[in-house]
Design an enzyme around this catalytic site. Structure first.
Site, PDB file in Angstrom:
ATOM      1  N   HIS A  33      78.292  33.466  83.541  1.00  0.00           N
ATOM      2  CA  HIS A  33      79.755  33.428  83.362  1.00  0.00           C
ATOM      3  C   HIS A  33      80.156  32.310  82.399  1.00  0.00           C
ATOM      4  O   HIS A  33      81.034  32.482  81.554  1.00  0.00           O
ATOM      5  CB  HIS A  33      80.454  33.120  84.692  1.00  0.00           C
ATOM      6  CG  HIS A  33      80.284  34.152  85.757  1.00  0.00           C
ATOM      7  ND1 HIS A  33      79.502  33.959  86.872  1.00  0.00           N
ATOM      8  CD2 HIS A  33      80.817  35.388  85.884  1.00  0.00           C
ATOM      9  CE1 HIS A  33      79.565  35.024  87.645  1.00  0.00           C
ATOM     10  NE2 HIS A  33      80.343  35.912  87.077  1.00  0.00           N
ATOM     11  N   GLN A  60      87.635  47.272  94.122  1.00  0.00           N
ATOM     12  CA  GLN A  60      86.360  47.756  93.581  1.00  0.00           C
ATOM     13  C   GLN A  60      85.220  47.703  94.602  1.00  0.00           C
ATOM     14  O   GLN A  60      84.071  47.932  94.243  1.00  0.00           O
ATOM     15  CB  GLN A  60      86.003  47.010  92.289  1.00  0.00           C
ATOM     16  CG  GLN A  60      85.615  45.558  92.457  1.00  0.00           C
ATOM     17  CD  GLN A  60      85.584  44.824  91.118  1.00  0.00           C
ATOM     18  OE1 GLN A  60      86.618  44.559  90.516  1.00  0.00           O
ATOM     19  NE2 GLN A  60      84.396  44.491  90.635  1.00  0.00           N
TER      20      GLN A  60
HETATM   21  O1  PAF Z   1      82.460  41.826  86.520  1.00  0.00           O
HETATM   22  C1  PAF Z   1      83.217  41.376  87.410  1.00  0.00           C
HETATM   23  O2  PAF Z   1      83.032  40.283  87.930  1.00  0.00           O
HETATM   24  C2  PAF Z   1      84.395  42.212  87.877  1.00  0.00           C
HETATM   25  O3  PAF Z   1      84.065  43.568  87.906  1.00  0.00           O
HETATM   26  C3  PAF Z   1      85.683  41.981  87.066  1.00  0.00           C
HETATM   27  C4  PAF Z   1      85.520  42.420  85.613  1.00  0.00           C
HETATM   28  C5  PAF Z   1      86.050  40.496  87.112  1.00  0.00           C
HETATM   29  C6  PAF Z   1      86.842  42.782  87.667  1.00  0.00           C
HETATM   30  O4  PAF Z   1      87.092  42.409  88.999  1.00  0.00           O
END
Ligand code: PAF
Length: 277
Positions: A33, A60
């Site tokens: 990240h 999600q």
């Molecule tokens: O990749 C992720 O961490 C998630 O899918 C995102 C893009 C932050 C959306 O919640």
């Protein structure tokens, strides 16, 4: 660096910044990240603002998945983000981002989003597209950076931005790996020390699939079946191991850039990885 929890404060803080680089995350950050944040800083220049969001997006996660136990480590995430050159962390509460049931959703097309990850995690990409579209509306970035580790996610979001004519440049960030080759992932924290060693088998399996293709084998179904068998023999529960075209994840064809992708469970941890050719 500012840490902001509400949409209105974020809009005020961003009002004077025309160039905005955005890195959406679910927190529990690792160097993968941070590399995306460094990339955003580089792309947006010293005068631009780099915004990272930290939000574990309920939409999600399927009911049986790890939404409740997903590690929430905001204080540490903020320290790391500051060190990586982030200007603003947007960490909304669930009530701030979803004050009412999010009935309006962004539904990506089935041919992109119901295959591979979307086949094994129904509704996953609708949840991702909905939150990312909403975050884009809030942050209004000029560019956004997503990791190639979530290869299909990057592709689905690129197409969303193109089809919806959003004025945002999408950039892919290379996958960061441990010295041994394990793709960095927030979910690696679930692995025991022994599992961390065994986890390397996933990228080795993808490498071997690519080696077979490069050696001239073209029976992709048989190659994939062999790869699945080798993972099962080692005690894994694979969802898919596959060789695809890079641009739309359609079937592998001669002469086009390809990518090997895999997802498999090791113990109770589901890992994904991919390697481009
Ligand atoms: O990749 C992720 O961490 C998630 O899918 C995102 C893009 C932050 C959306 O919640």
């Amino acid at each position: 660096m500012q840490v902001i929890h509400t949409i209105s404060e974020l809009r005020d803080a961003l009002a004077t910044h025309r160039q905005r680089g955005f890195v959406p995350t679910m927190g529990n950050l690792h160097d993968g990240h941070l590399q995306l944040v460094r990339q955003a800083r580089e792309l947006v220049g010293p005068a631009g603002a780099v915004v990272a969001s930290v939000f574990v997006n309920r939409l999600q996660f399927a009911p049986h998945e790890d939404f409740d136990t997903y590690p929430r480590t905001l204080a540490r995430d903020c320290e790391l983000l500051e060190g990586a050159g982030c200007d603003i962390v947007f960490a909304p509460s669930e009530n701030e981002l979803y004050p009412e049931l999010q009935g309006y959703k962004v539904q990506p097309p089935a041919e992109l989003a119901d295959i591979l990850e979307g086949h094994f995690r129904p509704g996953f990409f609708t949840g991702v597209c909905t939150v990312v579209h909403k975050l884009f509306n809030i942050v209004q970035p000029t560019l956004a950076v997503f990791g190639k580790k979530d290869y299909q996610q990057l592709m689905v979001l690129r197409r969303m931005v193109a089809q919806m004519a959003l004025p945002i440049e999408i950039h892919g960030g290379e996958t960061r790996r441990s010295a041994q080759g394990l793709a960095l992932s927030s979910r690696n924290g679930y692995l025991s020390e022994a599992e961390k060693v065994e986890a390397l088998r996933l990228s080795r399996t993808l490498k071997s699939l690519i080696a077979h293709w490069q050696a001239g084998e073209r029976d992709v179904a048989a190659m994939e079946a062999d790869a699945l068998r080798s993972l099962r023999d080692a005690g894994w529960v694979p969802d898919y191991i596959t060789l695809r075209r890079q641009h739309d994840l359609g079937p592998a064809v001669e002469g086009q850039p390809l990518v090997a992708l895999g997802a498999a469970k090791l113990g109770s941890t589901r890992l994904i990885d991919n390697l481009e050719i």
